[in-house]
Motif scaffolding. Sequence first.
Motif, short mmCIF file in Angstrom:
data_model
loop_
_atom_site.label_atom_id
_atom_site.label_comp_id
_atom_site.label_asym_id
_atom_site.label_seq_id
_atom_site.Cartn_x
_atom_site.Cartn_y
_atom_site.Cartn_z
N GLY A 103 22.04 17.27 49.52
CA GLY A 103 21.19 16.88 50.63
C GLY A 103 22.00 16.49 51.85
O GLY A 103 23.23 16.51 51.86
N GLN A 104 21.30 16.13 52.91
CA GLN A 104 21.96 15.67 54.12
C GLN A 104 22.72 14.38 53.83
O GLN A 104 22.35 13.61 52.98
N GLY A 105 23.80 14.17 54.56
CA GLY A 105 24.58 12.96 54.37
C GLY A 105 25.54 13.05 53.20
O GLY A 105 26.14 12.05 52.81
N GLY A 106 25.69 14.25 52.62
CA GLY A 106 26.64 14.40 51.52
C GLY A 106 26.18 13.83 50.21
O GLY A 106 26.98 13.33 49.42
N ASN A 107 24.88 13.90 49.94
CA ASN A 107 24.34 13.41 48.67
C ASN A 107 24.10 14.56 47.71
O ASN A 107 23.67 15.64 48.12
N VAL A 108 24.39 14.34 46.44
CA VAL A 108 24.12 15.33 45.40
C VAL A 108 23.07 14.75 44.46
O VAL A 108 23.23 13.65 43.93
N PHE A 109 21.99 15.49 44.28
CA PHE A 109 20.93 15.12 43.34
C PHE A 109 21.08 16.05 42.14
O PHE A 109 21.04 17.27 42.28
N ILE A 110 21.23 15.47 40.96
CA ILE A 110 21.63 16.27 39.80
C ILE A 110 20.79 15.95 38.57
O ILE A 110 20.44 14.80 38.31
N ALA A 111 20.46 17.00 37.82
CA ALA A 111 19.82 16.87 36.52
C ALA A 111 20.65 17.69 35.54
O ALA A 111 20.83 18.90 35.74
N GLY A 127 20.33 11.88 38.07
CA GLY A 127 20.97 10.90 38.93
C GLY A 127 21.28 11.46 40.30
O GLY A 127 20.93 12.60 40.63
N ALA A 128 21.95 10.66 41.12
CA ALA A 128 22.35 11.07 42.46
C ALA A 128 23.63 10.33 42.83
O ALA A 128 23.80 9.16 42.48
N TYR A 129 24.53 11.03 43.52
CA TYR A 129 25.78 10.39 43.92
C TYR A 129 26.25 10.94 45.26
O TYR A 129 25.72 11.94 45.75
N ARG A 130 27.25 10.28 45.83
CA ARG A 130 27.78 10.66 47.14
C ARG A 130 29.02 11.53 46.98
O ARG A 130 29.95 11.17 46.25
N MET A 131 29.05 12.63 47.69
CA MET A 131 30.16 13.57 47.59
C MET A 131 31.48 12.93 48.00
O MET A 131 32.53 13.26 47.45
N ARG A 132 31.44 12.00 48.95
CA ARG A 132 32.67 11.39 49.45
C ARG A 132 33.39 10.58 48.37
O ARG A 132 34.59 10.28 48.51
N GLU A 185 33.96 8.92 56.59
CA GLU A 185 32.83 8.46 55.79
C GLU A 185 31.52 8.69 56.51
O GLU A 185 31.30 8.22 57.62
N PRO A 186 30.58 9.45 55.90
CA PRO A 186 29.29 9.69 56.52
C PRO A 186 28.35 8.50 56.34
O PRO A 186 28.68 7.54 55.66
N ALA A 187 27.19 8.60 56.95
CA ALA A 187 26.20 7.54 56.80
C ALA A 187 25.79 7.40 55.35
O ALA A 187 25.70 8.37 54.61
N ASP A 188 25.55 6.16 54.95
CA ASP A 188 25.16 5.85 53.57
C ASP A 188 23.66 6.03 53.45
O ASP A 188 22.88 5.16 53.82
N THR A 189 23.20 7.18 52.92
CA THR A 189 21.78 7.50 52.98
C THR A 189 21.15 7.76 51.63
O THR A 189 20.07 8.32 51.55
N LEU A 190 21.80 7.39 50.54
CA LEU A 190 21.16 7.58 49.25
C LEU A 190 19.96 6.66 49.13
O LEU A 190 20.00 5.51 49.56
N PRO A 191 18.86 7.15 48.54
CA PRO A 191 17.68 6.29 48.39
C PRO A 191 17.92 5.18 47.39
O PRO A 191 18.75 5.29 46.50
#
Length: 204
Positions: A103-111, A127-132, A185-191
């Motif tokens: 997703g935007q902001g370098g987020n990965v949503f994974i199953a 789960g979901a995590y930040r690419m950085r 470091e991008p914006a911290d946008t994980l829900p």
Amino acid sequence: MVRLNADESNPDELERIARGADAAREGWKRTLEEARAIADAREEEGYETLTVFAADTAPVAPEAGERDYWGLSYLVGSSDAEEAAAFHERTAFDETAVYQNQGQGGNVFIATECIDLEAGAILLIVGAYRMRLAPDLVRTATEAGRMFSHIRRGDGTVVASIEHEDAESFFPDPDAFYAYEVAGEPADTLPDPTGDDAAPSDPE
């Protein structure tokens, strides 16, 4: 995280961050829906399924702190941890399917679908995590040609560890992760996984 003082606020930047947060929430919501659809489809095929939703997902490299494991580490609630531990004890996963979106902001949503064909059982980890945060893990997994998923309690105890023979299914484009080592470091946008779109869970 991008931080702006009240007297230095940039409306365009604030709007960009807000859009990123909205996109992250939508990405997480879509991932939850897709995971539930996968589980329903597998049950219709006759599989026994267990789905666990992580309150936090951490990419862990071999040299990370005092941990003696590496891979994606999923924090789940106490009841989910107990179920996952019992499920793992009576299964031997021999296949893996990975479903993910960036997703935007370098987020990965994974199953991650862990499949025991002989037992007809499937563990689905969401789960979901930040690419950085993942370049070191991506490098390790790519070089090793394998990957691990770990389910842990709130106190850090790992209750289930699953090895996956194909690292590429988790990281099909390693360079996209390595770019964060030089891009900043991008914006911290994980829900917030405890928000309105959260899956039922009771993390300790």
